[in-house]
Design a protein around this motif. Structure first.
Motif, PDB file in Angstrom:
ATOM      1  N   ILE A  26      78.401  19.956  92.249  1.00 53.71           N
ATOM      2  CA  ILE A  26      77.360  20.066  92.888  1.00 53.71           C
ATOM      3  C   ILE A  26      76.475  18.623  93.293  1.00 53.71           C
ATOM      4  CG2 ILE A  26      74.652  20.781  92.406  1.00 53.71           C
ATOM      5  CD1 ILE A  26      76.009  23.239  91.276  1.00 53.71           C
ATOM      6  N   ALA A  27      76.451  17.721  92.186  1.00 52.59           N
ATOM      7  CA  ALA A  27      76.014  16.363  92.252  1.00 52.59           C
ATOM      8  C   ALA A  27      76.680  15.561  93.363  1.00 52.59           C
ATOM      9  CB  ALA A  27      76.289  15.755  90.813  1.00 52.59           C
ATOM     10  N   ASP A  28      78.140  15.786  93.651  1.00 51.54           N
ATOM     11  CA  ASP A  28      78.801  15.062  94.841  1.00 51.54           C
ATOM     12  C   ASP A  28      78.035  15.801  96.042  1.00 51.54           C
ATOM     13  OD1 ASP A  28      80.302  13.575  92.897  1.00 51.54           O
ATOM     14  OD2 ASP A  28      82.157  14.770  93.167  1.00 51.54           O
ATOM     15  N   GLU A  29      78.066  16.951  96.150  1.00 45.40           N
ATOM     16  CA  GLU A  29      77.815  17.645  97.505  1.00 45.40           C
ATOM     17  C   GLU A  29      76.141  17.362  97.863  1.00 45.40           C
ATOM     18  OE1 GLU A  29      78.125  21.891  97.134  1.00 45.40           O
ATOM     19  OE2 GLU A  29      80.233  21.862  96.632  1.00 45.40           O
ATOM     20  N   GLU A  30      75.516  17.368  96.717  1.00 44.09           N
ATOM     21  CA  GLU A  30      74.078  17.117  96.869  1.00 44.09           C
ATOM     22  C   GLU A  30      73.724  15.512  97.400  1.00 44.09           C
ATOM     23  OE1 GLU A  30      71.294  18.875  97.501  1.00 44.09           O
ATOM     24  OE2 GLU A  30      72.478  20.681  97.008  1.00 44.09           O
ATOM     25  N   THR A  31      74.688  14.685  96.681  1.00 48.55           N
ATOM     26  CA  THR A  31      74.504  13.244  97.193  1.00 48.55           C
ATOM     27  C   THR A  31      74.921  13.036  98.535  1.00 48.55           C
ATOM     28  OG1 THR A  31      74.854  12.535  94.817  1.00 48.55           O
ATOM     29  CG2 THR A  31      75.500  11.175  96.733  1.00 48.55           C
ATOM     30  N   ARG A  32      76.058  13.779  98.993  1.00 43.38           N
ATOM     31  CA  ARG A  32      76.584  13.660 100.382  1.00 43.38           C
ATOM     32  C   ARG A  32      75.649  14.126 101.467  1.00 43.38           C
ATOM     33  NH1 ARG A  32      81.508  15.401  97.919  1.00 43.38           N
ATOM     34  NH2 ARG A  32      81.239  17.518  98.883  1.00 43.38           N
ATOM     35  N   GLU A  33      75.091  15.358 101.087  1.00 40.32           N
ATOM     36  CA  GLU A  33      73.987  16.144 102.094  1.00 40.32           C
ATOM     37  C   GLU A  33      72.607  15.059 102.228  1.00 40.32           C
ATOM     38  OE1 GLU A  33      73.385  19.990 100.892  1.00 40.32           O
ATOM     39  OE2 GLU A  33      75.345  20.550 100.987  1.00 40.32           O
ATOM     40  N   LEU A  34      72.309  14.578 101.329  1.00 38.95           N
ATOM     41  CA  LEU A  34      71.219  13.635 101.079  1.00 38.95           C
ATOM     42  C   LEU A  34      71.742  12.341 101.972  1.00 38.95           C
ATOM     43  CD1 LEU A  34      68.196  12.828 100.231  1.00 38.95           C
ATOM     44  CD2 LEU A  34      69.197  12.158  98.070  1.00 38.95           C
ATOM     45  N   THR A  97      59.454  10.328  99.967  1.00 39.29           N
ATOM     46  CA  THR A  97      59.097  11.823  99.948  1.00 39.29           C
ATOM     47  C   THR A  97      60.238  12.641 100.354  1.00 39.29           C
ATOM     48  OG1 THR A  97      56.786  11.381 100.426  1.00 39.29           O
ATOM     49  CG2 THR A  97      57.459  13.321 100.833  1.00 39.29           C
ATOM     50  N   MET A  98      60.768  12.115 101.275  1.00 41.59           N
ATOM     51  CA  MET A  98      62.143  12.975 101.736  1.00 41.59           C
ATOM     52  C   MET A  98      63.002  13.152 100.713  1.00 41.59           C
ATOM     53  SD  MET A  98      65.198  12.142 102.906  1.00 41.59           S
ATOM     54  CE  MET A  98      66.641  13.135 103.500  1.00 41.59           C
ATOM     55  N   GLN A  99      63.358  11.855 100.100  1.00 42.74           N
ATOM     56  CA  GLN A  99      64.337  11.966  98.831  1.00 42.74           C
ATOM     57  C   GLN A  99      64.017  12.843  97.704  1.00 42.74           C
ATOM     58  OE1 GLN A  99      66.360   7.993  97.864  1.00 42.74           O
ATOM     59  NE2 GLN A  99      64.697   7.369  99.660  1.00 42.74           N
ATOM     60  N   LEU A 100      62.510  12.886  97.538  1.00 45.07           N
ATOM     61  CA  LEU A 100      62.035  13.623  96.156  1.00 45.07           C
ATOM     62  C   LEU A 100      62.111  14.744  96.423  1.00 45.07           C
ATOM     63  CD1 LEU A 100      58.944  11.347  95.217  1.00 45.07           C
ATOM     64  CD2 LEU A 100      60.990  11.873  93.893  1.00 45.07           C
ATOM     65  N   GLU A 101      61.711  15.383  97.865  1.00 44.71           N
ATOM     66  CA  GLU A 101      61.863  16.696  98.393  1.00 44.71           C
ATOM     67  C   GLU A 101      63.379  17.221  98.071  1.00 44.71           C
ATOM     68  OE1 GLU A 101      59.866  17.064 101.895  1.00 44.71           O
ATOM     69  OE2 GLU A 101      58.055  17.095 100.984  1.00 44.71           O
ATOM     70  N   HIS A 102      64.254  16.397  98.447  1.00 45.00           N
ATOM     71  CA  HIS A 102      65.580  16.877  98.382  1.00 45.00           C
ATOM     72  C   HIS A 102      65.915  17.144  96.957  1.00 45.00           C
ATOM     73  CE1 HIS A 102      69.898  17.358  99.904  1.00 45.00           C
ATOM     74  NE2 HIS A 102      69.997  16.867  98.657  1.00 45.00           N
ATOM     75  N   TYR A 103      65.557  16.103  95.767  1.00 44.68           N
ATOM     76  CA  TYR A 103      65.770  16.457  94.682  1.00 44.68           C
ATOM     77  C   TYR A 103      65.283  17.536  94.093  1.00 44.68           C
ATOM     78  CZ  TYR A 103      68.158  11.614  94.572  1.00 44.68           C
ATOM     79  OH  TYR A 103      68.966  10.653  94.927  1.00 44.68           O
ATOM     80  N   THR A 104      64.064  17.717  93.917  1.00 45.64           N
ATOM     81  CA  THR A 104      63.218  18.746  93.691  1.00 45.64           C
ATOM     82  C   THR A 104      63.419  20.184  94.105  1.00 45.64           C
ATOM     83  OG1 THR A 104      61.131  18.268  95.042  1.00 45.64           O
ATOM     84  CG2 THR A 104      61.459  17.130  92.920  1.00 45.64           C
ATOM     85  N   GLN A 105      63.527  20.235  95.490  1.00 44.40           N
ATOM     86  CA  GLN A 105      63.646  21.688  96.299  1.00 44.40           C
ATOM     87  C   GLN A 105      65.074  22.055  96.241  1.00 44.40           C
ATOM     88  OE1 GLN A 105      61.711  21.288  99.850  1.00 44.40           O
ATOM     89  NE2 GLN A 105      59.570  20.757  98.862  1.00 44.40           N
ATOM     90  N   PHE A 106      66.033  21.115  95.896  1.00 47.94           N
ATOM     91  CA  PHE A 106      67.682  21.420  96.270  1.00 47.94           C
ATOM     92  C   PHE A 106      68.316  21.390  95.208  1.00 47.94           C
ATOM     93  CE2 PHE A 106      65.660  20.861 100.790  1.00 47.94           C
ATOM     94  CZ  PHE A 106      65.797  22.077 101.075  1.00 47.94           C
ATOM     95  N   SER A 107      68.558  19.959  95.156  1.00 49.97           N
ATOM     96  CA  SER A 107      69.626  19.379  93.897  1.00 49.97           C
ATOM     97  C   SER A 107      69.349  20.080  92.675  1.00 49.97           C
ATOM     98  CB  SER A 107      69.413  17.921  94.285  1.00 49.97           C
ATOM     99  OG  SER A 107      69.885  17.523  95.287  1.00 49.97           O
ATOM    100  N   LEU A 108      68.382  19.762  92.031  1.00 47.83           N
ATOM    101  CA  LEU A 108      67.951  20.081  90.539  1.00 47.83           C
ATOM    102  C   LEU A 108      68.123  21.534  90.428  1.00 47.83           C
ATOM    103  CD1 LEU A 108      65.512  17.234  89.730  1.00 47.83           C
ATOM    104  CD2 LEU A 108      67.942  17.253  88.883  1.00 47.83           C
ATOM    105  N   GLY A 109      67.698  22.351  91.301  1.00 46.13           N
ATOM    106  CA  GLY A 109      67.620  23.764  91.249  1.00 46.13           C
ATOM    107  C   GLY A 109      68.979  24.330  91.158  1.00 46.13           C
ATOM    108  N   ARG A 110      70.123  23.879  92.158  1.00 41.70           N
ATOM    109  CA  ARG A 110      71.324  24.231  91.823  1.00 41.70           C
ATOM    110  C   ARG A 110      72.059  23.646  90.539  1.00 41.70           C
ATOM    111  NH1 ARG A 110      75.079  22.146  96.649  1.00 41.70           N
ATOM    112  NH2 ARG A 110      76.261  23.519  95.470  1.00 41.70           N
ATOM    113  N   LEU A 111      71.733  22.492  90.079  1.00 35.19           N
ATOM    114  CA  LEU A 111      72.256  22.114  88.876  1.00 35.19           C
ATOM    115  C   LEU A 111      71.651  23.128  87.674  1.00 35.19           C
ATOM    116  CD1 LEU A 111      71.814  18.148  88.839  1.00 35.19           C
ATOM    117  CD2 LEU A 111      73.863  19.873  88.983  1.00 35.19           C
ATOM    118  N   ARG A 112      70.378  23.574  87.934  1.00 35.99           N
ATOM    119  CA  ARG A 112      69.997  24.547  86.708  1.00 35.99           C
ATOM    120  C   ARG A 112      70.652  25.862  86.782  1.00 35.99           C
ATOM    121  NH1 ARG A 112      64.325  24.002  84.785  1.00 35.99           N
ATOM    122  NH2 ARG A 112      64.509  26.262  84.273  1.00 35.99           N
ATOM    123  N   GLN A 113      71.002  26.324  88.063  1.00 35.54           N
ATOM    124  CA  GLN A 113      71.740  27.711  88.309  1.00 35.54           C
ATOM    125  C   GLN A 113      73.126  27.475  87.508  1.00 35.54           C
ATOM    126  OE1 GLN A 113      71.374  28.259  92.184  1.00 35.54           O
ATOM    127  NE2 GLN A 113      69.584  29.705  92.078  1.00 35.54           N
TER     128      GLN A 113
END
Length: 141
Positions: A26-34, A97-113
């Motif tokens: 997930i960390a790798d995928e989210e980094t690539r997407e961001l 803001t774009m980066q923060l939104e990516h982390y808070t709305q997508f990346s960290l939620g996927r990690l939580r799951q």
């Protein structure tokens, strides 16, 4: 101005091998997407002056989503942690803001799951973020 986001997960039981692989994936995928999204926006940002003209790659303004094992943690419940500096000191707020939104709305939620039953601590330079269960994301208040 740049800020940093910090995140860590805690649980009484350690990560399984499957969870560890999933967290890394997930960390790798989210980094690539961001980075891909930043790469797409970079020409327009440069043209408007939202990023310095000498910025050539997304990695110059974004560190991605690293996760580190908590091997040296004082807390035996800590599973992993991560931090990322967000944006470049000379970038406009839109870039941060774009980066923060990516982390808070997508990346960290996927990690939580990926790590059920974990207790999370997420903050931006000391300001705790609240998990909004209804929306499946961290709130930026």
């Amino acid at each position: 101005m740049g800020v940093s986001i910090y995140y860590s997960a805690y649980r009484d039981s350690g990560l399984t091998d499957e969870e560890r692989r999933l967290v890394e994936d997930i960390a790798d995928e989210e980094t690539r997407e961001l980075l891909a999204e930043i790469r797409k926006r970079l020409p327009a940002w440069k043209e408007r002056g939202a990023v310095p003209g000498d910025v050539e790659s997304p990695g110059e303004i974004c560190e991605g989503l690293p996760v580190f094992p908590a091997d040296d943690s004082d807390d035996p419940r800590e599973l992993f942690w991560g931090s990322s500096k967000i944006s470049h000191g000379e970038c406009e707020m839109e870039v941060m803001t774009m980066q923060l939104e990516h982390y808070t709305q997508f990346s960290l939620g996927r990690l939580r799951q990926a790590v059920p039953g974990a207790e999370w601590h997420v903050h931006i330079d000391g300001t705790e973020l609240t998990w909004e269960e209804e929306y499946g994301e961290y709130a930026l208040h």
